[in-house]
Write a protein that holds these residues in place. Structure first.
Motif, PDB file in Angstrom:
ATOM      1  N   GLU A  96       0.830  -1.205   0.000  1.00 61.81           N
ATOM      2  CA  GLU A  96       0.000   0.000   0.000  1.00 61.81           C
ATOM      3  C   GLU A  96       0.868   1.261   0.000  1.00 61.81           C
ATOM      4  O   GLU A  96       0.608   2.220  -0.717  1.00 61.81           O
ATOM      5  N   ILE A 145      -6.299   3.995  -3.974  1.00 58.09           N
ATOM      6  CA  ILE A 145      -4.999   3.998  -3.281  1.00 58.09           C
ATOM      7  C   ILE A 145      -5.221   4.352  -1.811  1.00 58.09           C
ATOM      8  O   ILE A 145      -5.962   5.290  -1.492  1.00 58.09           O
ATOM      9  N   HIS A 146      -4.570   3.608  -0.941  1.00 61.62           N
ATOM     10  CA  HIS A 146      -4.654   3.910   0.497  1.00 61.62           C
ATOM     11  C   HIS A 146      -3.756   5.102   0.799  1.00 61.62           C
ATOM     12  O   HIS A 146      -2.549   5.015   0.583  1.00 61.62           O
TER      13      HIS A 146
END
Lengths: 284, 258
Positions: B213, B235-236
């Motif tokens: 991540e 997307i984190h």
């Protein structure tokens, strides 16, 4: 940035010594170093330690720039971006002058990490003199050219190395960085008389002197910058500055780099000889 | 004065040719004073040693893994295939990872060194990282002053020294072991993927292991994607604050409004 003049005996600044120099400002031997010469190519980087360290050194000591990669005598076009980067860094650090070698290191697309010798001919003089004038125009000041050490010589040389250098200095109106070790190495390698060599070069154009050590390879001397200055070279140096006055001089050491202390001891010898030359000059 | 039977162009061309191609040595040494001819080797040796030393300095992990002799042999082939083409030695060795890949593929004796392709890539990035431009500190006050309605447009900028990499091999562990001077390193079988960030800290090049991540977030930032675009892609972004705190992110700008 310092405005002090370049005089006395300096040292060629090498990256592994920078920490000791910056940390040793209370050490008299380090504080007494009057100036440093830097190999400018090592500092033409975008950032990181080299650039930061250079800023710190330039705030404490006067600097002079020495280049190794211009390929001054090459027939390739001059690398203008490279010269502009040197000029920009010189302005930034207040370095006093810029020197390069009387050699070539590129031909066509081939580049070499070495200083290759030239044939001593009228044609070479014309070409190199013109190139030096171009460099000086870009830098906006006179540069210094350094005599190199050589292991081969062209059988079609039209003159001696001393005569070759003298003619270039005169035509290009530049200064000379006399490497006494290189002159000594060449005199041994080519069986020539060092006194003749030194008598040919225009002493009044010598603005700086290099001193270094060589390696004896039995059948020739290798300019390896990996040893103390030899007694023979000290003698030639002492005689030269006795005759021509105390010219700023420095110790070069590149391979098998010893602790800073070793260079400081070599520097102290040069400083004492310069002081003697100064006293002789005063008495004369 | 009688003109020399050789001009400067011929001298320089023949000198250069003789340095790179054994077949031209006799042509060049024929131009020298006879007693100096054998010293021409000194120039060949100087050039070879300078380039070899450059490769050793840039690729110390590869050298240790392969051993001094094997590395020198490979480096010698590399130097022959990729001669110096510019005056900046810091740029020499750029193709070493690709070169290793082809050598490993062609030589059965090197089959266990597959992982060195990624190690070489890592070491080249480390070289870039060491000399990369310095950057200003992140302006946290300016970020705090951004109106809530415009935060999604923000495009963050990575520090110039930051490089991220993914590999089938545990580069972070390999790098740690190299730093600890361990002579033997167990190389695991390639597995899914490992992620690392190469960065400079107090002028030293360091590595940090990343989660997938975190890697994806840094990858999007390096591509100058806006916060909104990253969120849209799933997307984190939780690690953003940590990256700002670590100063890996050095600034931001306003991207185009959506």
């Amino acid at each position: 940035m310092s405005n002090r003049l370049i005089s006395g005996a300096g040292i060629g600044l090498r990256i592994p010594h920078i920490h000791d120099i910056l940390a040793g400002q209370n050490d008299q031997a380090i504080a007494n170093i009057p100036w440093f010469e830097i190999v400018v190519d090592n500092f033409l980087v975008e950032g990181g330690f080299n650039r930061t360290a250079l800023r710190a050194i330039s705030e404490r000591y006067p600097l002079i720039f020495h280049g190794v990669a211009l390929s001054l005598a090459s027939l390739n076009p001059l690398n203008l971006d490279y010269l502009k980067a040197i000029k920009s860094l010189k302005d930034e650090t207040g370095a006093e002058w810029y020197s390069e070698h009387l050699s070539f290191s590129s031909s066509g697309s081939s580049h070499f990490p070495d200083l290759l010798p030239l044939p001593y001919t009228e044609e070479t003089i014309a070409h190199v003199s013109e190139r030096i004038v171009q460099v000086q125009d870009i830098m906006g000041e006179r540069m210094l050219i350094e005599n190199i050490s050589s292991y081969v010589s062209c059988q079609f040389n039209e003159m001696s190395e001393g005569e070759f250098i003298a003619e270039i200095v005169q035509r290009a109106d530049c200064h000379l960085l006399l490497d006494i070790n290189n002159a000594y190495v060449n005199s041994v390698n080519f069986g020539e008389h060092l006194g003749d060599y030194l008598s040919r070069i225009p002493a009044s154009a010598v603005k700086q002197i290099h001193l270094a050590g060589f390696t004896d390879k039995d059948d020739f001397l290798l300019d390896a910058h990996n040893n103390p200055v030899t007694d023979e070279v000290w003698k030639v140096y002492a005689a030269f500055i006795r005759d021509n006055g105390p010219i700023p001089s420095m110790i070069e050491w590149d391979s098998d780099l010893p602790p800073l202390d070793t260079l400081l001891k070599e520097r102290a010898i040069a400083e004492r000889l310069l002081e003697s030359a100064q006293q002789i000059g005063h008495c004369a | 004065m009688k003109e020399a039977p050789i001009n400067l162009a011929q001298w320089q061309q023949q000198f250069a040719l003789a340095l790179v191609d054994e077949r031209h040595v006799d042509d060049f040494t024929g131009l020298l004073n006879e007693k100096d001819s054998r010293r021409f080797e000194t120039y060949k040796n100087n050039a070879r040693q300078a380039l070899l030393q450059t490769l050793i300095t840039t690729y110390p992990m590869c050298e240790r893994a392969l051993g001094e002799q094997c590395f020198a042999q490979l480096a010698s082939h590399y130097i022959h295939r990729f001669p110096l083409r510019e005056n900046n030695l810091n740029q020499y060795g750029a193709y070493f990872a690709d070169f290793l890949k082809s050598e490993i593929k062609a030589n059965h004796s090197l089959k266990d060194y597959d992982y060195l392709v990624d190690v070489a890539t890592l070491e080249w990035h480390q070289q870039h990282c060491y000399y990369a431009q310095d950057s200003a500190n992140f302006d946290a006050q300016a970020l705090a002053a951004v109106d809530d309605s415009r935060q999604a447009e923000l495009v963050f900028m990575l520090r110039p020294d930051i490089v991220i990499m993914q590999s089938q091999y545990p580069l972070y562990e390999l790098w740690l072991k190299h730093r600890e001077n361990l002579q033997t390193v167990e190389i695991p079988e390639p597995r899914s993927l490992y992620y690392v960030c190469i960065y400079r800290d107090q002028f030293r090049v360091k590595l940090e292991s990343l989660s997938r991540e975190q890697y994806l977030l840094l990858e999007q930032i390096s591509r100058q994607q806006s916060l909104q675009t990253m969120i849209d892609k799933g997307i984190h972004i939780q690690a953003l604050a940590r990256f700002i705190q670590k100063t890996w992110i050095c600034g931001f700008k306003h991207g185009k409004q959506q």
